[in-house]
Design a protein around this motif. Sequence first.
Motif: not given
Length: 133
Positions: A111-119
């Motif tokens: 399981t992962f914490k999601t990636g973030i792009e432009n907030g």
Amino acid sequence: MNKILFTLSIFLSCHLLESCHTKEMNADIEEEKAYFMYSEILPKFYHGEGISLSEFVKRELKYPKAKGCIEGKVYVRFLVDRNGHTSEFEVVKGISDEADKNAIEVVRKMTFKTGIENGKAVDSWIIVPIAFE
């Protein structure tokens, strides 16, 4: 004549505004479908407090029962969606059919914490090496 021109100009203005709004909506839809290989903040492995990726792999990995000693790394590419779920698993570089299948099974459980792009949370592709030693 002025009434006709006035009516025509209002009609054209409304049509242009509607067309611009439609383009903005389509841009939003396209953005939602975007995948990022590299996002500003990459997805991060998270499987409870204090459990590292390497500890998780050691605990979950099953070595192939094939004769001889299989060693090497299997590279698994997969998608981490904006909710942190994984899917679309693919072996980029493998070492044997059984080892490749075992590596995919380990990655499926991650399981992962999601990636973030432009907030914003985004779908991101990542590759994880699974070592057979």
